[in-house]
Design a protein around this motif. Structure first.
Motif, PDB file in Angstrom:
ATOM      1  N   PHE A  97      50.612  31.276  64.155  1.00  0.00           N
ATOM      2  CA  PHE A  97      51.962  31.567  63.661  1.00  0.00           C
ATOM      3  C   PHE A  97      51.833  32.868  62.890  1.00  0.00           C
ATOM      4  N   ALA A  98      52.405  33.959  63.424  1.00  0.00           N
ATOM      5  CA  ALA A  98      52.113  35.295  62.924  1.00  0.00           C
ATOM      6  C   ALA A  98      53.373  36.014  62.466  1.00  0.00           C
ATOM      7  N   ILE A  99      53.286  36.670  61.317  1.00  0.00           N
ATOM      8  CA  ILE A  99      54.433  37.318  60.678  1.00  0.00           C
ATOM      9  C   ILE A  99      54.154  38.808  60.482  1.00  0.00           C
ATOM     10  N   CYS A 100      55.087  39.650  60.886  1.00  0.00           N
ATOM     11  CA  CYS A 100      55.087  41.103  60.668  1.00  0.00           C
ATOM     12  C   CYS A 100      53.778  41.725  61.174  1.00  0.00           C
ATOM     13  N   LEU A 101      52.918  42.214  60.283  1.00  0.00           N
ATOM     14  CA  LEU A 101      51.629  42.754  60.727  1.00  0.00           C
ATOM     15  C   LEU A 101      50.886  41.739  61.578  1.00  0.00           C
ATOM     16  N   GLY A 102      50.910  40.480  61.161  1.00  0.00           N
ATOM     17  CA  GLY A 102      50.252  39.434  61.949  1.00  0.00           C
ATOM     18  C   GLY A 102      50.810  39.330  63.346  1.00  0.00           C
ATOM     19  N   ALA A 103      52.136  39.445  63.484  1.00  0.00           N
ATOM     20  CA  ALA A 103      52.771  39.379  64.801  1.00  0.00           C
ATOM     21  C   ALA A 103      52.386  40.571  65.662  1.00  0.00           C
ATOM     22  N   GLN A 104      52.176  41.712  65.022  1.00  0.00           N
ATOM     23  CA  GLN A 104      51.727  42.894  65.762  1.00  0.00           C
ATOM     24  C   GLN A 104      50.290  42.724  66.237  1.00  0.00           C
ATOM     25  N   LEU A 105      49.431  42.183  65.365  1.00  0.00           N
ATOM     26  CA  LEU A 105      48.047  41.933  65.765  1.00  0.00           C
ATOM     27  C   LEU A 105      47.978  40.926  66.917  1.00  0.00           C
ATOM     28  N   LEU A 106      48.805  39.884  66.828  1.00  0.00           N
ATOM     29  CA  LEU A 106      48.844  38.889  67.899  1.00  0.00           C
ATOM     30  C   LEU A 106      49.317  39.522  69.197  1.00  0.00           C
TER      31      LEU A 106
ATOM     32  N   MET B 121      43.069  15.010  53.287  1.00  0.00           N
ATOM     33  CA  MET B 121      44.307  15.772  53.460  1.00  0.00           C
ATOM     34  C   MET B 121      44.094  16.856  54.515  1.00  0.00           C
ATOM     35  N   PRO B 122      44.987  16.988  55.515  1.00  0.00           N
ATOM     36  CA  PRO B 122      44.830  18.028  56.536  1.00  0.00           C
ATOM     37  C   PRO B 122      44.848  19.423  55.913  1.00  0.00           C
ATOM     38  N   THR B 123      44.143  20.350  56.556  1.00  0.00           N
ATOM     39  CA  THR B 123      44.081  21.725  56.068  1.00  0.00           C
ATOM     40  C   THR B 123      44.639  22.684  57.117  1.00  0.00           C
ATOM     41  N   LEU B 124      45.081  23.837  56.652  1.00  0.00           N
ATOM     42  CA  LEU B 124      45.623  24.877  57.517  1.00  0.00           C
ATOM     43  C   LEU B 124      45.148  26.220  56.999  1.00  0.00           C
ATOM     44  N   ASN B 125      44.515  27.014  57.863  1.00  0.00           N
ATOM     45  CA  ASN B 125      44.047  28.342  57.473  1.00  0.00           C
ATOM     46  C   ASN B 125      45.201  29.336  57.453  1.00  0.00           C
ATOM     47  N   LEU B 126      45.175  30.222  56.479  1.00  0.00           N
ATOM     48  CA  LEU B 126      46.195  31.267  56.350  1.00  0.00           C
ATOM     49  C   LEU B 126      45.492  32.563  55.984  1.00  0.00           C
ATOM     50  N   ILE B 127      45.815  33.638  56.708  1.00  0.00           N
ATOM     51  CA  ILE B 127      45.197  34.944  56.495  1.00  0.00           C
ATOM     52  C   ILE B 127      46.175  35.841  55.740  1.00  0.00           C
ATOM     53  N   GLN B 128      45.761  36.295  54.569  1.00  0.00           N
ATOM     54  CA  GLN B 128      46.555  37.201  53.735  1.00  0.00           C
ATOM     55  C   GLN B 128      45.926  38.588  53.785  1.00  0.00           C
ATOM     56  N   HIS B 129      46.785  39.631  53.797  1.00  0.00           N
ATOM     57  CA  HIS B 129      46.285  40.997  53.978  1.00  0.00           C
ATOM     58  C   HIS B 129      46.493  41.903  52.771  1.00  0.00           C
TER      59      HIS B 129
ATOM     60  N   PRO C 183      35.668  30.978  60.139  1.00  0.00           N
ATOM     61  CA  PRO C 183      34.879  31.067  61.377  1.00  0.00           C
ATOM     62  C   PRO C 183      35.797  31.136  62.596  1.00  0.00           C
ATOM     63  N   VAL C 184      35.341  31.813  63.627  1.00  0.00           N
ATOM     64  CA  VAL C 184      36.056  31.803  64.901  1.00  0.00           C
ATOM     65  C   VAL C 184      36.106  30.365  65.405  1.00  0.00           C
ATOM     66  N   SER C 185      37.319  29.896  65.702  1.00  0.00           N
ATOM     67  CA  SER C 185      37.465  28.503  66.134  1.00  0.00           C
ATOM     68  C   SER C 185      38.832  28.322  66.772  1.00  0.00           C
ATOM     69  N   ALA C 186      39.111  27.101  67.204  1.00  0.00           N
ATOM     70  CA  ALA C 186      40.420  26.748  67.753  1.00  0.00           C
ATOM     71  C   ALA C 186      41.371  26.236  66.682  1.00  0.00           C
ATOM     72  N   ASP C 187      40.982  26.305  65.398  1.00  0.00           N
ATOM     73  CA  ASP C 187      41.833  25.797  64.328  1.00  0.00           C
ATOM     74  C   ASP C 187      43.133  26.593  64.239  1.00  0.00           C
ATOM     75  N   PRO C 188      44.281  25.927  64.044  1.00  0.00           N
ATOM     76  CA  PRO C 188      45.549  26.641  63.855  1.00  0.00           C
ATOM     77  C   PRO C 188      45.468  27.579  62.662  1.00  0.00           C
ATOM     78  N   VAL C 189      46.186  28.688  62.733  1.00  0.00           N
ATOM     79  CA  VAL C 189      46.130  29.679  61.662  1.00  0.00           C
ATOM     80  C   VAL C 189      47.483  30.380  61.529  1.00  0.00           C
ATOM     81  N   ILE C 190      47.819  30.750  60.299  1.00  0.00           N
ATOM     82  CA  ILE C 190      48.996  31.570  60.015  1.00  0.00           C
ATOM     83  C   ILE C 190      48.517  32.946  59.588  1.00  0.00           C
ATOM     84  N   LEU C 191      49.078  33.991  60.176  1.00  0.00           N
ATOM     85  CA  LEU C 191      48.765  35.376  59.830  1.00  0.00           C
ATOM     86  C   LEU C 191      49.963  35.987  59.111  1.00  0.00           C
TER      87      LEU C 191
END
Length: 213
Positions: free
Chosen positions: A81-90, A1-9, A41-49
């Motif tokens: 794909f970055a939301i609120c704080l994530g969009a600011q960090l991006l 099954m494909p995986t997707l990283n997501l960063i929660q703050h 890990p630092v990588s090219a994998d897609p991530v949601i912030l």
């Protein structure tokens, strides 16, 4: 099954409706709690912030570590794909700036997209993004001009919260108490449904551009 990283703050700001989208698409979300020192890990994998109640320009030490991690991942051409704080960090990583709004933007707000479409969304932020020259503005609200932007086909930043559903709002209200400006009592189910429909289409397009599937 494909995986997707997501960063929660923050413990009260989880993936919400993003989890329902991921399940519907057969994706496994790998959730990392940056506030607990967890980062992939630092990588090219897609991530949601996701978002969080922190100052993107300074913030705690773990947020500075995340900014370094994000810089390294962007250097490897990661899709974000970055939301609120994530969009600011991006935005900061791409050469933009973040500043205080004159007035905090909260609750249901109508945003207008560059094609003239509008959408009622939930907001809770006191900062605004000034975009870098290579970023394209996609949506604005009356109070905050930079509600959504794109920096290439696989990097999207959203100041509003399409991932918040009724359960998310209940959790935020319970955690923050009287500090929370979000709606209470009977929720606007039709508005949540419309936002989720938009989120599914938007995430589908981002995931396709990021992975080719």
């Amino acid at each position: 099954m494909p995986t997707l990283n997501l960063i929660q703050h923050h413990p009260a700001e989880g993936p919400g409706a993003i989890a329902h989208w991921a399940e519907s698409r057969g994706l496994t979300l790998n959730v990392f709690r940056a506030d607990l020192g967890q980062l992939p890990p630092v990588s090219a994998d897609p991530v949601i912030l996701l978002g969080g109640p922190y100052e993107s320009n300074a913030g705690p030490a773990w947020l500075q570590a995340e900014r370094q991690w994000l810089k390294g991942s962007l250097e490897q051409d990661a899709a974000v794909f970055a939301i609120c704080l994530g969009a600011q960090l991006l935005a900061l990583s791409l050469g933009g700036t973040v500043r205080r709004l004159d007035q905090t933007e909260t609750g249901w707000t109508r945003v207008t997209f560059s094609d003239g479409q509008t959408l009622k969304v939930l907001e809770w932020h006191e900062d605004a993004i000034d975009l870098s020259p290579n970023a394209q503005l996609l949506a604005s609200s009356e109070q905050c001009a930079q509600q959504m932007y794109r920096a290439g086909p696989t990097r999207l930043g959203l100041q509003f919260h399409p991932e918040w559903n009724a359960a998310s709002v209940a959790e935020l209200n319970a955690h923050f108490g009287d500090e929370s400006p979000l709606p209470r009592g009977v929720q606007d189910d039709a508005a949540f449904a419309e936002v989720f429909s938009w989120l599914k289409v938007t995430l589908d397009a981002w995931w396709l551009a990021s992975t080719g599937r």
